[in-house]
Design an enzyme around this catalytic site. Structure first.
Site, mmCIF file in Angstrom:
data_model
loop_
_atom_site.group_PDB
_atom_site.id
_atom_site.type_symbol
_atom_site.label_atom_id
_atom_site.label_comp_id
_atom_site.label_asym_id
_atom_site.label_seq_id
_atom_site.Cartn_x
_atom_site.Cartn_y
_atom_site.Cartn_z
ATOM 1 N N CYS A 44 40.850 33.545 40.222
ATOM 2 C CA CYS A 44 41.607 34.347 39.353
ATOM 3 C C CYS A 44 43.156 33.751 39.095
ATOM 4 C CB CYS A 44 42.011 35.632 39.748
ATOM 5 S SG CYS A 44 42.554 35.819 41.580
ATOM 6 N N HIS B 183 44.406 39.013 43.484
ATOM 7 C CA HIS B 183 43.881 38.938 42.214
ATOM 8 C C HIS B 183 45.394 38.816 41.227
ATOM 9 C CE1 HIS B 183 42.028 39.535 38.512
ATOM 10 N NE2 HIS B 183 42.655 40.353 38.263
ATOM 11 N N ASN C 270 43.763 39.712 31.457
ATOM 12 C CA ASN C 270 43.137 39.954 32.721
ATOM 13 C C ASN C 270 41.646 39.287 32.689
ATOM 14 O OD1 ASN C 270 42.137 40.579 35.330
ATOM 15 N ND2 ASN C 270 43.062 42.611 35.324
#
Length: 363
Positions: A14, A119, A134
Site C-alpha cells: 500500500c 495501510h 485509496n
C-alpha cells in the site's frame, strides 16, 4: 475518471500504491522502496555504533528486525518521506500544533497522505476537484469541497494519522484535463473485497431453499429482522393465540352457565302458576336474601323431583323424558367436563320447551 492514475491493492504494497497514486504514475517499485529502507537501516546502525560496537545497546539493535520494512511489503513513514524528498516534497502532520496555527483550509491544499496501522492511501486534488485514491477501492472516489473537511475529521476519529504534502507535484494528464472540465460520479466505487465477494456469489449456484426464501421474502432493505426481533414476534404471536384460546374457553363456559341458568328459570316460571300456589310472600321475592331464595328454590326442585318420579310410575300420555331431573340439575360448578356441561345445557333447553308445550296443551 479514465485519465486518473489509480493503482489497486496488491499484497501489502500500500505504501508503493500510495506514492504512485499521489504522483500519478509508476514512479516507485518495491525494489526502489526496499533500497531506501535499507539505506535508513544503515544510517541508524551507524548512529548506534557511535556508542561502541561492543555495547549492549548495539548488539540488541543488530538482533532486532528492521523498523522501516518487512517481508510483507510494509514500508514506514520514514521510507515514504525520503521517497518524496526526491521530488522536493515534504510531509507535515495535519493535526500538529505548528500546522493548526497556520489556519489553512484543507481545500486550499493539494494532497494528503493518510495512515492507519500498516495501510497508506492518498487524497489528492486533480484540477478543481478532490479524489480519494485509496488502493482498496476499485477506482477513484470523488470528494466534494464541502465534504473534504468532514472526511478528514472522520478519518482522525477512526485513528488515522494525516500528513499534508507540501511542494509542487509533478505535472500529470489528469490534472491538466480536470482543470478544464468537472466530472460527476453517480455511484461510489466499491471496495475490492466487495467486488470479489459479489462475483463469487454470482458464480456459485443457489440452492432451492435460498431461491424460495428470496421469492417469499424479497430483499428491499427495510424488511430485515434480526434474530432477537424474530424471536420476539414469534413469542408475541404465540401469546396472542393463547389469549384467544383462553377467551374462547371463557366464553364457552359463560354460555353454558347462562344456558343452564336460563333453563332453570324457564322451568321455574312455567311451572310456578300451575304447581305452586301464590303466597303473600311471593311478591316479596326481590326483597328476599340470597340464602333464603336459594333454600326456596332447592325446596321447589326437590318437590319437582318427587312429582316427576310419581309421573314415571303413573302412565301418562304426556310422558316425561327418560332422563331424570336430578341429572339435568347437576351442578355446573362440579367436576363435569366442558362437553358434559354443554350436553346438559342442551338437554335442559329441550326439556324446558317440552314442559312449556305440555303446559299449553293442559290449558
Amino acid at each position: 475518471m479514465e485519465s486518473i492514475f489509480h493503482e489497486r491493492q496488491e499484497g501489502s504494497l500500500c505504501a508503493q500504491h500510495c506514492l504512485n497514486n499521489l504522483l500519478q504514475g509508476e514512479y516507485f517499485s518495491p525494489v526502489e522502496l526496499s533500497s531506501i529502507a535499507q539505506q535508513l537501516d544503515e544510517e541508524e546502525r551507524m548512529r548506534m555504533a557511535e556508542g561502541g560496537v561492543s555495547s549492549e545497546e548495539y548488539r540488541t539493535f543488530l538482533q532486532q528486525p528492521s523498523v522501516n520494512m518487512d517481508d510483507s511489503g510494509f514500508f514506514s513513514i520514514q521510507v515514504i518521506s525520503n521517497a518524496l524528498k526526491v521530488w522536493g516534497l515534504e510531509l507535515i502532520l495535519f493535526n500538529s500544533p505548528e500546522y493548526q496555527r497556520l489556519g489553512i483550509d484543507p481545500i486550499n491544499e493539494k494532497s494528503f497522505i493518510c495512515n492507519y496501522k500498516e495501510h497508506w492511501f492518498t487524497v489528492r486534488k486533480l484540477g478543481k476537484q478532490w479524489f480519494n485514491l485509496n488502493s482498496l477501492l476499485m477506482g477513484p472516489e470523488l470528494i466534494s469541497d464541502t465534504y473534504l473537511a468532514l472526511f478528514l475529521a472522520q478519518l482522525q476519529q477512526e485513528g488515522y494519522s494525516i500528513f499534508v504534502v507540501k511542494g509542487d507535484l509533478p505535472d500529470c494528464e489528469a490534472d491538466q484535463l480536470l482543470q478544464m472540465i468537472r466530472v460527476q460520479q453517480m455511484q461510489r466505487p466499491k471496495l475490492i473485497g466487495e467486488e470479489t465477494a459479489q462475483s463469487r456469489e454470482q458464480r456459485l449456484p443457489r440452492s432451492d431453499v435460498d431461491q424460495a426464501i428470496e421469492v417469499n421474502h424479497p430483499f428491499d432493505g427495510t424488511g430485515m429482522l434480526d434474530e432477537d426481533e424474530e424471536n420476539f414476534q414469534r413469542a408475541l404471536a404465540l401469546s396472542r393465540q393463547e389469549i384467544d384460546m383462553e377467551d374462547e374457553e371463557a366464553d364457552l363456559r359463560r354460555a353454558i352457565q347462562l344456558s343452564m341458568q336460563g333453563s332453570r328459570r324457564s322451568q321455574f316460571s312455567d311451572s310456578l302458576p300451575q304447581n305452586v300456589p301464590q303466597s303473600p310472600h311471593t311478591s316479596q321475592t326481590d326483597s328476599l336474601s340470597s340464602e333464603e331464595l336459594r333454600r326456596r328454590r332447592q325446596a321447589y326442585f326437590e318437590k319437582q323431583q318427587q312429582q316427576l318420579q310419581q309421573q314415571d310410575q303413573t302412565p301418562n300420555i304426556h310422558a316425561k323424558p327418560t332422563q331424570s331431573s336430578s341429572t339435568l340439575e347437576a351442578d355446573p360448578g362440579g367436576d363435569m367436563s366442558e362437553e358434559d356441561m354443554l350436553q346438559a345445557a342442551m338437554n335442559m333447553s329441550l326439556e324446558s320447551v317440552r314442559n312449556h308445550l305440555n303446559a299449553e296443551e293442559e290449558k
